[in-house]
Write an enzyme that holds these catalytic residues in place. Sequence first.
Site, PDB file in Angstrom:
ATOM      1  NE  ARG A  66       0.647  25.551  20.655  1.00  0.00           N
ATOM      2  CZ  ARG A  66       0.862  24.287  21.006  1.00  0.00           C
ATOM      3  NH1 ARG A  66       0.828  23.355  20.092  1.00  0.00           N
ATOM      4  NH2 ARG A  66       1.092  23.974  22.253  1.00  0.00           N
ATOM      5  CG  ASN A 108      -9.531  16.243  15.732  1.00  0.00           C
ATOM      6  OD1 ASN A 108      -8.586  15.520  15.390  1.00  0.00           O
ATOM      7  ND2 ASN A 108      -9.985  16.270  16.979  1.00  0.00           N
ATOM      8  CG  HIS A 110     -12.441  13.275  20.408  1.00  0.00           C
ATOM      9  ND1 HIS A 110     -11.195  13.490  20.966  1.00  0.00           N
ATOM     10  CD2 HIS A 110     -13.259  12.932  21.425  1.00  0.00           C
ATOM     11  CE1 HIS A 110     -11.269  13.288  22.274  1.00  0.00           C
ATOM     12  NE2 HIS A 110     -12.511  12.952  22.583  1.00  0.00           N
ATOM     13  CG  LEU A 145      -9.278  19.777  24.006  1.00  0.00           C
ATOM     14  CD1 LEU A 145      -8.076  19.500  23.118  1.00  0.00           C
ATOM     15  CD2 LEU A 145      -8.984  19.402  25.448  1.00  0.00           C
TER      16      LEU A 145
HETATM   17  C1  GRF Z   1      -7.946   7.747  16.839  1.00  0.00           C
HETATM   18  O1  GRF Z   1      -8.626   7.058  17.843  1.00  0.00           O
HETATM   19  C2  GRF Z   1      -8.455   9.163  16.724  1.00  0.00           C
HETATM   20  O2  GRF Z   1      -9.827   9.268  16.991  1.00  0.00           O
HETATM   21  C3  GRF Z   1      -7.678   9.858  17.787  1.00  0.00           C
HETATM   22  O3  GRF Z   1      -6.382   9.300  17.732  1.00  0.00           O
HETATM   23  C4  GRF Z   1      -6.474   7.979  17.205  1.00  0.00           C
HETATM   24  C5  GRF Z   1      -5.586   7.938  16.005  1.00  0.00           C
HETATM   25  O4  GRF Z   1      -5.467   6.630  15.480  1.00  0.00           O
HETATM   26  N1  GRF Z   1      -7.694  11.288  17.576  1.00  0.00           N
HETATM   27  P1  GRF Z   1      -4.786   6.397  14.074  1.00  0.00           P
HETATM   28  O5  GRF Z   1      -3.380   7.027  14.139  1.00  0.00           O
HETATM   29  O6  GRF Z   1      -5.624   7.042  13.024  1.00  0.00           O
HETATM   30  O7  GRF Z   1      -4.703   4.922  13.929  1.00  0.00           O
END
Ligand code: GRF
Length: 200
Positions: A66, A108, A110, A145
């Site tokens: 990684r 990010n 989520h 996380l």
């Molecule tokens: C989204 O729901 C995001 O919140 C999560 O993964 C999904 C990605 O969807 N982390 P996309 O590839 O942007 O359509």
Amino acid sequence: MSRRIAVLISGRGSNLQSIIDAIAGHRLEATLAIVISNRADAGGLNRARDAGIEALHLSPKDYADRDKYDEALAEILRARQVDLVCLAGYMRVVGPGLLKAFPDRILNIHPSLLPAFPGLDAQRQALDHGVQVSGATVHLVTDGLDDGPIVVQAAVPVEPDDTVDTLAARILAEEHRIYPEAIGKVLAGGWTIEGRRFRC
Ligand code: GRF
């Protein structure tokens, strides 16, 4: 001068599309310098190419571990003079190699109201828990996380007859609205982090 961003993906890239559209529609002042996927089959790579944006598949199999992968990522991003890295459905843990290269410069998104339901299958977790409100969160990435300071959140109701798919779709519509907004906020500067709080 327009600030330069990168988007890291693993899949379909609908959030990437919302960022491309926000820039094209002048709702977000930024240059999307590069899109990188750890998966060759990520649909988002085609979305980037269709928009004339450099799209790169960087396979983890080509790197010993990684750290080496993240160092390679950081190198590519630095070479494109990227100011802000946006994870959008990027299904890998970001290690120190990337975090150190972009301190407080990785976002990010989520699909829950963090700190509720971090990790995988956040929409299923919300349904299983029986919450009546869920939503989406854009946060700065730290070594925990789904744990960094929160930049923007949006709430959505959970309906009694929701399935994972219907709830995910309702949340996704908010994701597409708040991710460009959060990127704009971070790029605008003038913010600080006090404890866990993002203040601007
Ligand atoms: C989204 O729901 C995001 O919140 C999560 O993964 C999904 C990605 O969807 N982390 P996309 O590839 O942007 O359509």
